[in-house]
Design a protein around this motif. Structure first.
Motif, mmCIF file in Angstrom:
data_model
loop_
_atom_site.group_PDB
_atom_site.id
_atom_site.type_symbol
_atom_site.label_atom_id
_atom_site.label_comp_id
_atom_site.label_asym_id
_atom_site.label_seq_id
_atom_site.Cartn_x
_atom_site.Cartn_y
_atom_site.Cartn_z
ATOM 1 N N GLU A 329 0.828 -1.207 0.000
ATOM 2 C CA GLU A 329 0.000 0.000 0.000
ATOM 3 C C GLU A 329 0.862 1.256 0.000
ATOM 4 O OE1 GLU A 329 -3.056 2.707 -0.014
ATOM 5 O OE2 GLU A 329 -2.994 0.590 -0.595
ATOM 6 N N LEU A 330 1.961 1.242 0.761
ATOM 7 C CA LEU A 330 2.857 2.401 0.754
ATOM 8 C C LEU A 330 3.495 2.576 -0.621
ATOM 9 C CD1 LEU A 330 4.617 2.098 4.240
ATOM 10 C CD2 LEU A 330 2.695 3.563 3.585
ATOM 11 N N ASN A 331 3.805 1.472 -1.295
ATOM 12 C CA ASN A 331 4.346 1.565 -2.646
ATOM 13 C C ASN A 331 3.326 2.165 -3.602
ATOM 14 O OD1 ASN A 331 6.836 0.528 -1.983
ATOM 15 N ND2 ASN A 331 6.292 -1.577 -2.501
ATOM 16 N N ARG A 332 2.060 1.784 -3.438
ATOM 17 C CA ARG A 332 1.025 2.356 -4.307
ATOM 18 C C ARG A 332 0.897 3.855 -4.072
ATOM 19 N NH1 ARG A 332 -3.580 4.473 -4.551
ATOM 20 N NH2 ARG A 332 -3.726 4.501 -2.274
ATOM 21 N N GLN A 333 0.922 4.277 -2.803
ATOM 22 C CA GLN A 333 0.838 5.701 -2.511
ATOM 23 C C GLN A 333 2.035 6.452 -3.071
ATOM 24 O OE1 GLN A 333 0.237 6.270 1.702
ATOM 25 N NE2 GLN A 333 -1.541 4.901 1.780
ATOM 26 N N LEU A 334 3.228 5.847 -2.969
ATOM 27 C CA LEU A 334 4.425 6.489 -3.505
ATOM 28 C C LEU A 334 4.342 6.620 -5.023
ATOM 29 C CD1 LEU A 334 7.288 7.600 -3.134
ATOM 30 C CD2 LEU A 334 8.127 5.250 -3.252
ATOM 31 N N SER A 335 3.864 5.579 -5.690
ATOM 32 C CA SER A 335 3.744 5.651 -7.148
ATOM 33 C C SER A 335 2.713 6.699 -7.567
ATOM 34 C CB SER A 335 3.362 4.279 -7.711
ATOM 35 O OG SER A 335 2.072 3.875 -7.250
ATOM 36 N N GLN A 336 1.638 6.856 -6.779
ATOM 37 C CA GLN A 336 0.648 7.891 -7.066
ATOM 38 C C GLN A 336 1.269 9.281 -6.918
ATOM 39 O OE1 GLN A 336 -2.525 7.452 -8.099
ATOM 40 N NE2 GLN A 336 -2.950 9.636 -8.174
ATOM 41 N N GLY A 362 1.886 1.122 -8.009
ATOM 42 C CA GLY A 362 2.771 0.453 -7.063
ATOM 43 C C GLY A 362 3.669 -0.547 -7.758
ATOM 44 N N GLY A 363 3.814 -1.718 -7.146
ATOM 45 C CA GLY A 363 4.658 -2.761 -7.717
ATOM 46 C C GLY A 363 3.890 -3.879 -8.373
ATOM 47 N N THR A 364 2.666 -3.611 -8.825
ATOM 48 C CA THR A 364 1.819 -4.677 -9.380
ATOM 49 C C THR A 364 2.114 -4.998 -10.831
ATOM 50 O OG1 THR A 364 0.115 -3.052 -9.988
ATOM 51 C CG2 THR A 364 -0.041 -4.049 -7.791
ATOM 52 N N GLN A 365 2.906 -4.162 -11.533
ATOM 53 C CA GLN A 365 3.174 -4.391 -12.953
ATOM 54 C C GLN A 365 4.682 -4.321 -13.227
ATOM 55 O OE1 GLN A 365 0.787 -1.818 -15.434
ATOM 56 N NE2 GLN A 365 -1.108 -2.308 -14.376
#
Length: 387
Positions: A329-336, A362-365
């Motif tokens: 979740e923190l990675n998703r927020q950082l990517s946003q 985030g790191g999903t792709q």
């Protein structure tokens, strides 16, 4: 005699009062810029600036539209607004912004995100504090989105020089501590343009160098012309063998260094992108765990901004991607945040906000093996997908 003394004393006292009054007048040069015209509001259909509808100037952010459209031609639900301009605080100190919102809101001051509550939610209250200097213009941007039902966007502030309210029965004539209620930011402190634009430095002309001083010398008599030599019969020069030709070795000129230019900096590349196709920005990267644009990234984005400004028909999804190290979740927020940093830079350089949509994945792709430390940085990237 006594009357003259009394008259002289009265005139002297009147002169002293006039002098004190003149000295107490504040200096005009120290006052803040006046005549603010409010913020520029861009209104869109869709909760993420999908379709531009209108622009107008709003004196302050104190809106409670209920379930009514915010302006003619706008829907009462599923819309978004972006306010941009400049804030000139009247005094130095710590300012506290109080926000009442339904649904989502984001606030930037000088491109720094100080509040991010971008989601559907009931009426909620938030605060954000920031230190500001008196009479200094600060870039201000406020994004708002509305999903359904009630519509409210109120931004007030608490100034560091706020004085307590006057004594009355409400505070038992000063016996009870009471603080003034936060009030909407007045229009006179909000500007749609920079009230203090930077002063351009004069360009120094390329003047020819000054001639050096030449020491004065005594005039000299011109020399007498030399005597003409007698004619001499030319002799035939002895024939010498021609020297063998020598090969001149020339060092090869090194080829100019080739700098990798992102595909998105060429108009033809973006024009050939079909809807749904993507291109990665190879020159755009971030330090691990940060969303701040590096100097190399800013250089690459300048070319991209020029292309998008000349092609207003292009609409792009700006995707932020990270590796899979750490909390998902923190990675998703950082990517946003990284995607929003790119969009903010582009809109500040002339790109219409409706052309861009920031999304963090985030790191999903991943595009490289996260288990390999040498390959992992490739996953920390920014991708443009044509909409």
């Amino acid at each position: 005699m006594a009357k003259n003394n009394i008259r002289w004393f009265g005139q002297t006292l009147l002169g002293c009062r006039l002098l004190v009054a003149l000295l107490s007048v504040p200096s005009i040069a120290q006052t803040a810029p006046t005549g603010g015209d409010g913020l520029k509001g861009d209104y869109y259909e869709g909760t993420d600036f999908e379709r531009f509808v209108l622009s107008r100037h709003d004196a302050s952010l104190n809106f409670n539209w209920g379930q009514q459209p915010p302006a003619a031609g706008m829907p009462s639900e599923n819309f978004s607004v972006r306010w941009t301009g400049w804030l000139v605080p009247p005094t130095s100190g710590r300012y506290v912004f109080y926000v009442t919102v339904d649904d989502g809101i984001r606030i930037w001051v000088n491109d720094k995100l100080i509040l991010n509550e971008w989601r559907g939610q009931p009426v909620s209250n938030y605060t954000a504090a920031v230190a500001l200097k008196a009479n200094e213009p600060y870039r201000l941007r406020i994004d708002y989105c509305q999903y359904s039902m009630d519509t409210r966007a109120v931004v007030t502030w608490d100034r560091p020089d706020a004085s307590p309210p006057p004594s009355s029965w409400h505070n038992l004539w000063g016996l009870m501590d009471s603080k003034p209620k936060p009030a909407p930011i007045p229009k006179r402190y909000l500007f749609s343009h920079n009230p203090k634009p930077p002063v351009a430095q004069p360009v120094q002309p390329n003047l020819p160098p000054k001639p050096t001083a030449v020491a004065k010398t005594q005039p000299q008599t011109p020399p007498a012309p030399a005597a003409r030599p007698a004619a001499v019969k030319p002799r035939r020069p002895a024939v010498k063998p021609a020297p063998a030709p020598q090969l001149r070795v020339v060092a090869p000129v090194p080829a100019p260094a080739v700098r990798t230019v992102p595909d998105s900096s060429r108009p033809a590349q973006l024009a050939r992108l079909s809807v749904g196709e993507s291109v990665t920005l190879p020159d755009l990267y971030f330090n691990q765990g940060q969303a701040r644009l590096l100097p190399a990234a800013r250089t690459a984005l300048d070319g991209l901004a020029a292309v998008l400004s000349s092609r207003p028909d292009l609409r792009l999804e700006v995707q932020g991607h990270t590796d899979n190290v750490g909390n998902a979740e923190l990675n998703r927020q950082l990517s946003q945040q990284r995607a929003e940093a790119v969009c903010l830079y582009l809109t500040a350089h002339g790109v219409a906000a409706g052309q861009l949509r920031p999304v963090g994945y985030g790191g999903t792709q991943p595009v490289a093996d996260n288990a390999d430390p040498a390959q992992r940085p490739r996953n920390r990237r920014v991708v443009l997908r044509r909409l």
